[in-house]
Design a protein around this motif. Sequence first.
Motif, PDB file in Angstrom:
ATOM      1  N   GLU A 153     -13.815 -14.909   0.757  1.00 42.02           N
ATOM      2  CA  GLU A 153     -14.142 -14.183   1.976  1.00 42.02           C
ATOM      3  C   GLU A 153     -14.745 -12.829   1.641  1.00 42.02           C
ATOM      4  O   GLU A 153     -14.259 -12.105   0.771  1.00 42.02           O
ATOM      5  CB  GLU A 153     -12.878 -13.991   2.819  1.00 42.02           C
ATOM      6  CG  GLU A 153     -13.154 -13.363   4.178  1.00 42.02           C
ATOM      7  CD  GLU A 153     -11.916 -13.270   5.045  1.00 42.02           C
ATOM      8  OE1 GLU A 153     -12.000 -12.660   6.124  1.00 42.02           O
ATOM      9  OE2 GLU A 153     -10.865 -13.811   4.632  1.00 42.02           O
ATOM     10  N   GLY A 154     -15.824 -12.508   2.361  1.00 43.87           N
ATOM     11  CA  GLY A 154     -16.500 -11.243   2.127  1.00 43.87           C
ATOM     12  C   GLY A 154     -17.468 -11.259   0.968  1.00 43.87           C
ATOM     13  O   GLY A 154     -18.061 -10.230   0.632  1.00 43.87           O
ATOM     14  N   LYS A 155     -17.647 -12.426   0.355  1.00 38.16           N
ATOM     15  CA  LYS A 155     -18.524 -12.549  -0.809  1.00 38.16           C
ATOM     16  C   LYS A 155     -19.635 -13.550  -0.490  1.00 38.16           C
ATOM     17  O   LYS A 155     -19.369 -14.656  -0.026  1.00 38.16           O
ATOM     18  CB  LYS A 155     -17.713 -13.018  -2.017  1.00 38.16           C
ATOM     19  CG  LYS A 155     -18.504 -13.229  -3.288  1.00 38.16           C
ATOM     20  CD  LYS A 155     -17.572 -13.702  -4.406  1.00 38.16           C
ATOM     21  CE  LYS A 155     -18.335 -14.020  -5.678  1.00 38.16           C
ATOM     22  NZ  LYS A 155     -17.433 -14.514  -6.746  1.00 38.16           N
TER      23      LYS A 155
END
Length: 343
Positions: free
Chosen positions: A270-272
């Motif tokens: 997540e967030g990547k």
Amino acid sequence: MSATDDDTLPGIPNVGKADLDAMVENERPDPREELADVEADTDLGIAMAEDAQRVARGEITGDEYWEKYDEAAAEEFGEAYLETPNPAVDAGDQTVSTDTAESLSCSVGSMDAVATESAQADGEEPDGGIGAGDEKWGMVIDLQKCVGCDSCTVACKSENRTPPGVSYNVVMEEEHGEFPNVTRTNVPRPCMQCDNPPCVQVCPVSATYKMDDGVVNIDYDRCIGCRYCNIACPYGARYFDFGENYDDEVDEAGELTSPEYGVDRGPREEGKSPIGNIRKCSFCTHRLERGEEPACVETCVGDARNMGDLENPDSDVAQMADSSRAFQLKEDEGTDPNVYYLK
């Protein structure tokens, strides 16, 4: 094998081009639904997407487009927009003039300043692919050979490790007639790799860009996930990566790395990137670079897909694209796709 009343063989597509265009239109997302959970302004996105399509159709110029939306884009996207080099400046196929670019709120730069660097093959230069030649990649799909097996869809997902809800290759299907006189229209639809792509025009941070070889690519590290390009695409060929995985079906599915653009991004987190990014077919750029065909072409059981250099008049693809059977989807949109179909 018996023929139908109009001498069309069963299973062979027998619909007009308008019907095929309608099938494509049905695949497109509803703009307001697509942007409903996006922080970016929905009304602005719809207006920018519609006008990006007008640019492709030649109804307005790129200069007029960005002069109209510069202030709104700067207010909506802030630093992400202000620090973006306009990719049109100094490019051979620029969409805005240098004077206009210098008058905008965003930075002035060239395509080289925003395009993701492609990984080069180790050792000797490959025979084809990015950085290894002057090809303009194109695909020709023979509708009379497509059997609707969806092997292209499966091969694409396997090759590119796409998550649930992201499928770069879909096969649109419609059934016509009544038994025993039944025909089925199978229309594979990858990204069209347009020469005049509205998705490039609309992107406020230049994350989507067109390469010299004709392929439209996405810089995952620059993409902010506003999804404006999703609704600007006339073909519904773009998807948002919500971060889902096939963990219930395949153990440690999220650990598999996508080979796209030759970049090893490691396990999905997540967030990547590419989670939270827009994703689409890239003609298997990483395979082209190695001198290989896209996975969908290599695995097509009906030999319906063909890949090659559209600018080489001796290539099979160039000759097929120039045949009387060839056409493009939604030709009135002015996008000039590098994917052709044979009727």
